[in-house]
Design an enzyme around this catalytic site. Structure first.
Site, PDB file in Angstrom:
ATOM      1  N   LEU A  68       0.769 -18.805  -0.537  1.00 19.41           N
ATOM      2  CA  LEU A  68       2.161 -18.507  -0.896  1.00 19.41           C
ATOM      3  C   LEU A  68       2.756 -17.637   0.205  1.00 19.41           C
ATOM      4  O   LEU A  68       2.110 -16.705   0.679  1.00 19.41           O
ATOM      5  CB  LEU A  68       2.235 -17.714  -2.206  1.00 19.41           C
ATOM      6  CG  LEU A  68       2.061 -18.446  -3.536  1.00 19.41           C
ATOM      7  CD1 LEU A  68       2.097 -17.452  -4.690  1.00 19.41           C
ATOM      8  CD2 LEU A  68       3.137 -19.519  -3.727  1.00 19.41           C
ATOM      9  N   LYS A  71       7.108 -13.640   1.586  1.00 16.96           N
ATOM     10  CA  LYS A  71       8.367 -13.203   2.193  1.00 16.96           C
ATOM     11  C   LYS A  71       9.506 -14.178   1.870  1.00 16.96           C
ATOM     12  O   LYS A  71      10.671 -13.863   2.093  1.00 16.96           O
ATOM     13  CB  LYS A  71       8.206 -13.058   3.708  1.00 16.96           C
ATOM     14  CG  LYS A  71       7.315 -11.863   4.061  1.00 16.96           C
ATOM     15  CD  LYS A  71       7.078 -11.759   5.559  1.00 16.96           C
ATOM     16  CE  LYS A  71       6.152 -10.577   5.847  1.00 16.96           C
ATOM     17  NZ  LYS A  71       5.541 -10.690   7.185  1.00 16.96           N
ATOM     18  N   ASN A  92      -5.098  -4.990  -1.078  1.00 20.97           N
ATOM     19  CA  ASN A  92      -5.511  -3.917  -0.170  1.00 20.97           C
ATOM     20  C   ASN A  92      -4.616  -3.844   1.068  1.00 20.97           C
ATOM     21  O   ASN A  92      -5.082  -3.626   2.184  1.00 20.97           O
ATOM     22  CB  ASN A  92      -7.006  -4.003   0.191  1.00 20.97           C
ATOM     23  CG  ASN A  92      -7.390  -5.261   0.947  1.00 20.97           C
ATOM     24  OD1 ASN A  92      -6.607  -6.199   1.055  1.00 20.97           O
ATOM     25  ND2 ASN A  92      -8.610  -5.297   1.465  1.00 20.97           N
ATOM     26  N   PHE A  93      -3.308  -4.035   0.829  1.00 23.17           N
ATOM     27  CA  PHE A  93      -2.337  -3.806   1.899  1.00 23.17           C
ATOM     28  C   PHE A  93      -2.276  -2.321   2.238  1.00 23.17           C
ATOM     29  O   PHE A  93      -2.692  -1.472   1.437  1.00 23.17           O
ATOM     30  CB  PHE A  93      -0.931  -4.249   1.452  1.00 23.17           C
ATOM     31  CG  PHE A  93      -0.778  -5.728   1.275  1.00 23.17           C
ATOM     32  CD1 PHE A  93      -0.940  -6.594   2.343  1.00 23.17           C
ATOM     33  CD2 PHE A  93      -0.450  -6.257   0.037  1.00 23.17           C
ATOM     34  CE1 PHE A  93      -0.781  -7.972   2.177  1.00 23.17           C
ATOM     35  CE2 PHE A  93      -0.290  -7.626  -0.140  1.00 23.17           C
ATOM     36  CZ  PHE A  93      -0.463  -8.485   0.932  1.00 23.17           C
ATOM     37  N   ARG A 100       7.870  -3.163   0.066  1.00 20.47           N
ATOM     38  CA  ARG A 100       8.729  -3.882   1.017  1.00 20.47           C
ATOM     39  C   ARG A 100       8.846  -5.361   0.675  1.00 20.47           C
ATOM     40  O   ARG A 100       9.856  -6.003   0.949  1.00 20.47           O
ATOM     41  CB  ARG A 100       8.213  -3.702   2.451  1.00 20.47           C
ATOM     42  CG  ARG A 100       8.499  -2.322   3.037  1.00 20.47           C
ATOM     43  CD  ARG A 100       8.429  -2.313   4.566  1.00 20.47           C
ATOM     44  NE  ARG A 100       7.110  -2.608   5.093  1.00 20.47           N
ATOM     45  CZ  ARG A 100       6.116  -1.724   5.175  1.00 20.47           C
ATOM     46  NH1 ARG A 100       6.279  -0.487   4.755  1.00 20.47           N
ATOM     47  NH2 ARG A 100       4.946  -2.077   5.682  1.00 20.47           N
ATOM     48  N   ASP A 166     -16.087   0.087   3.408  1.00 25.04           N
ATOM     49  CA  ASP A 166     -15.464  -1.057   2.736  1.00 25.04           C
ATOM     50  C   ASP A 166     -16.117  -1.346   1.384  1.00 25.04           C
ATOM     51  O   ASP A 166     -15.442  -1.534   0.373  1.00 25.04           O
ATOM     52  CB  ASP A 166     -15.627  -2.314   3.606  1.00 25.04           C
ATOM     53  CG  ASP A 166     -14.427  -2.564   4.498  1.00 25.04           C
ATOM     54  OD1 ASP A 166     -13.300  -2.464   4.013  1.00 25.04           O
ATOM     55  OD2 ASP A 166     -14.635  -2.885   5.686  1.00 25.04           O
ATOM     56  N   GLY A 230     -31.643  18.171   5.349  1.00 23.89           N
ATOM     57  CA  GLY A 230     -31.759  19.625   5.398  1.00 23.89           C
ATOM     58  C   GLY A 230     -33.039  20.090   6.063  1.00 23.89           C
ATOM     59  O   GLY A 230     -33.347  21.279   6.031  1.00 23.89           O
TER      60      GLY A 230
END
Lengths: 388, 388
Positions: A68, A71, A92-93, A100, A166, A230
């Protein structure tokens, strides 16, 4: 058999690793996951001429694939129609992109579908001073302390090879979606679930942080190679074997006595400098020398069988090629071979979540670009995902 | 405000990191988590004279703490009474321990409480050839490919400093519990959720596996330092700064053009060897040399502000001390300072899962050993957790 997420519809706008890993596990556990790609496709597709690179195939099994153009007005309209009946949306933009696009959760999506669970995965989160930094696994490992705690004290910091930022991000996102789904059962309402890779990494620093806060300031190193963070345990290291390396840990006094027995060195039990974990930790190099002298002449699997057979934690360092063919991972269905239309035989991961009442019973290869456009969107959408 | 898991009771038999991290997040999101320790306590407590080492305090906030000797008949009886009204049980014993205690899920617990969700976390899982190997984060990193893919090609394999196996295991377990909770809403029945650290690590190897399967066999390295796993991107590395190091990635052609602009090197755009990502990847060392020459005279934050301001992914390599005081993590409530009765001021992690309708609204310090015995078990239990 019923699956845990059967009946749920997930719209997946995510790309690369973090989001797609989250939705992969939802698909495995019964959700109908619709991967929504731009007409150009997930940017990961570019990494191979088949448009199905290995890492893409790994993370997109069992998903439907549609294209799709968000825009375009028609693309957006088709997407909003899908939102109306979806249960979960994953994206995950970078922060601000959905707004926008005219697809802000609070302003648009929640009003269309108050039951929607909106899950957003970012590098640094939707708030805070680093919010707008573009970021990926490498940059998050750098700023998040993974690099500083990895490698040797006398060498520069180095990343963890695997994509731990990720995948920790994606797994936390799935956990958050699970919590929100459960809460929705109680309240009837959806909500926003937000996870950043950077936040998700922070708790992994427990041992380096403990070394900082509880340790000896005069003997403090940010990174300690394969030794304990440690420097408070010995033996605890990776040792040379005849044919590679082995990891060995004595976490308890019992482990130490068992190891000494295997080494046939009862004299070590008499020595003041090895009498307990504190004194051994004060003589790490001597302890490691003794263990290395024994391990270096024996093959790695032989050492591991000897030690684990007695109850001492040990494992071989496997190469990536060895891991890729690991009999245990194959038996656990973590490595599964399937056919992919653009690739032939490929090896995909199964789900690390084993549910006794929700089996993964079949694997469908990752979708080709726009493969399910007609099935999901109907005849009014052409191959590029734009309404005709 | 409602919390996602409000009303749920969790019995937590787990120790160290993997299980406790899972139950920490459940406690943050509203569950009543009862940490059940042996009279000796979580083995982690031994790491500090206060019996509350930093890592223990990090992972046990907001939990109730009781002690029970599960090897005694009275302790077992008290435990089984708690099981009857619990929703979730979490344990990370080695396989077989619960059965030896007479607390097997299928034979005992499920019959007492068919709605119980039984979550078990292990190193290698309940099946497969490695099942009975004793294992911890270090050994799982070794056998799971983390070490082989971390470090430099001409150096031995090295672990990731943070406890990535433990935390990936714990997070997958939480995700699995979320799926099981949702399924229980549908079916009314509990089930067994099983996660191993080893399984949970495997998907993180996506990039090294892609380099193996899709890469150039003549230019294949198991580990590549801070370079791209498949050596298929440049710039993609950690570069020297005047006061440390910075990570920089050009993931797209746009990033490269922006970087060239910042470097004031328009001539680079003309050169055949840098014209696209494939050609730059074929000249990684030259590209890295050019970037390093620019970065080495500038402070790390200055470089990061310059690059991210234009949209190029970049971040400073922060030391553990810097991470421990990171303004972003503090603002994101990932670093929270609270008072602990045995420690004074301590810094604990918040939840990386941000839910818009389920806030973490208060932090109670990790329990002292047996702190809530009377509150949870009543007067019949003395301080050692044995019925009087």
């Amino acid at each position: 058999m019923n699956k845990a997420l059967e009946g749920l519809v997930v719209l997946d706008l995510s790309q690369v690793y973090q989001g797609p890993y989250c939705t992969l596990l939802m698909a495995y556990h019964g959700a109908k996951v619709i991967k929504v790609e731009s007409p150009k496709g997930d940017i990961l597709r570019e990494r191979h001429e088949s448009k199905a690179p290995h890492e893409f195939v790994m993370f997109n099994t069992n998903k439907y694939g549609i294209t799709l153009d968000l825009k375009s007005e028609d693309g957006k309209k088709a997407f909003l129609k899908l939102v109306e009946t979806a249960d979960i949306l994953v994206e995950n933009f970078t922060p601000g992109v959905m707004k926008r696009l005219g697809l802000d959760y609070d302003e648009v999506l929640k009003k269309r579908n108050p039951k929607l669970i909106y899950a957003t995965a970012t590098a640094y989160g939707l708030t805070g001073p680093y919010r707008d930094y573009p970021g990926m696994d490498l940059t998050v490992q750098a700023i998040g302390g993974v690099m500083s705690s990895t490698g040797y004290p006398d060498m520069p910091p180095v990343k963890a090879g695997p994509a731990v930022a990720d995948l920790l991000g994606g797994t936390h996102l799935l956990a958050g979606i699970g919590l929100a789904l459960y809460q929705r059962e109680r309240t009837g309402a959806g909500q926003k679930v937000e996870v950043s890779m950077h936040d998700a990494l922070y708790p992994t620093l427990a041992s380096p942080l403990a070394a900082l806060y509880d340790g000896d300031p005069d003997n403090y190193y940010e990174r300690t190679g394969n030794k304990h963070s440690g420097l408070r345990a010995a033996p605890y290291n990776v040792y040379p074997a005849k044919d590679g390396f082995v990891a060995i840990i004595c976490a308890t006094e019992r482990h130490w006595r068992l190891l000494v027995d295997i080494l046939e060195r009862p004299d070590l039990l008499e020595k003041e400098e090895f009498k307990n974990s504190i004194s051994r930790a004060a003589h790490i190099d001597e302890v490691d020398q003794i263990v290395s002298e024994w391990t270096q002449d024996i093959n790695k699997w032989e050492i591991v069988e000897l030690l684990t057979g007695k109850g001492v934690p040990a494992s071989p360092v496997l190469t990536i090629k060895e891991v890729a063919n690991d009999k245990h991972l194959i038996e656990r269905e973590m490595i599964v071979e399937i056919d992919h239309p653009a690739r032939g035989k490929v090896k995909i991961p199964g789900s690390p979540i084993k549910l006794s009442k929700s089996d993964v019973d079949s694997y469908q290869p990752a979708p080709l670009l726009g493969q399910h456009n007609e099935e999901i969107l109907g005849n009014s959408i052409n191959k590029e995902g734009v309404r005709i």
